[in-house]
Design an enzyme around this catalytic site. Structure first.
Site, PDB file in Angstrom:
ATOM      1  N   CYS A   4      33.600  26.377  53.401  1.00 19.82           N
ATOM      2  CA  CYS A   4      33.181  26.644  52.025  1.00 19.82           C
ATOM      3  C   CYS A   4      32.683  25.378  51.333  1.00 19.82           C
ATOM      4  CB  CYS A   4      34.344  27.231  51.239  1.00 19.82           C
ATOM      5  SG  CYS A   4      33.820  27.978  49.676  1.00 19.82           S
ATOM      6  N   ASP A   9      44.911  31.991  48.259  1.00 19.44           N
ATOM      7  CA  ASP A   9      44.658  30.563  48.035  1.00 19.44           C
ATOM      8  C   ASP A   9      45.786  30.004  47.184  1.00 19.44           C
ATOM      9  OD1 ASP A   9      43.416  28.109  47.973  1.00 19.44           O
ATOM     10  OD2 ASP A   9      41.585  28.802  46.999  1.00 19.44           O
TER      11      ASP A   9
END
Length: 212
Positions: free
Chosen positions: A8, A131
């Site tokens: 990412c 997350d």
């Protein structure tokens, strides 16, 4: 089953090429201007074209307007929408219907109750990304923070899911052993500085994930 890998916060061509060469499954492009990893539609278009047919393109958004998401989808020809803000199940479902793309919803985790929130997205998202919860006022991700991975030990869900937050080449084996995550998402763990991806670290991370 082979663990899928998402790199990412890709902003440059060499990082994209490194992700492709290392057989990562997804390249993440951040459309959130406060982030040091953010790209604009023009930059994303170049990366998206380069990625075409070689790696799946994921666009990361934080409470974004439909117009801004649509511009990014068209520019980068995104394959997946990742929502990293306060988007409700209804909002996630609406975006999936409007753009005809899979929707991933990131959930910030500090305790077991946060993981249990995933159930609300069962019919609204295609994947939940667990997350680490960041401090109030901080960026919603990419901070190199991790949560207690043992919270996901034995986790079973009808909804696809993945793990993010504080993962790198030195601890991804531990993360996978504790959680059995079907997907891992890395950002700061493959950087030499915030927003600067290191091709060597990308390669090492992917090797660590795929090690027997």
């Amino acid at each position: 089953m082979t663990t899928r890998i998402k790199i990412c916060g890709i902003r440059e061509g060499d990082a994209l090429e490194a992700a492709i060469a290392a057989h990562a499954d997804y390249a993440g492009f951040v459309f959130y201007p406060p982030s040091p990893r953010a790209v604009n539609p023009r930059e994303a278009a170049v990366l998206g074209e380069r990625a075409l047919g070689r790696i799946q393109r994921v666009g990361l958004f934080v409470d974004a307007r439909d117009e801004d998401i649509g511009e990014a989808v068209e520019a980068a020809r995104l394959d997946v929408l990742q929502l990293h803000g306060q988007e409700t199940p209804a909002r996630a479902a609406a975006l999936g219907a409007r753009f005809g793309l899979p929707v991933w919803k990131a959930l910030p985790v500090a305790g077991l109750s946060d993981i249990q929130l995933a159930a609300a997205y069962r019919d609204a998202a295609d994947l939940i990304l667990f997350d680490a919860k960041t401090p109030k006022g901080a960026l919603p991700g990419g901070m190199g923070l991790r949560f207690d991975w043992s919270l996901l030990s034995g986790y079973v869900s009808p909804l696809a899911w993945g793990l993010a937050g504080g993962i790198g080449r030195d601890n991804v084996a531990e993360a996978l052993a504790m959680t059995g995550a079907p997907l891992v998402d890395v950002s700061s763990g493959v950087e030499s500085a915030p927003g600067i991806k290191d091709p060597t670290l990308i390669a090492a991370f992917c090797r660590a994930v795929r090690a027997p």
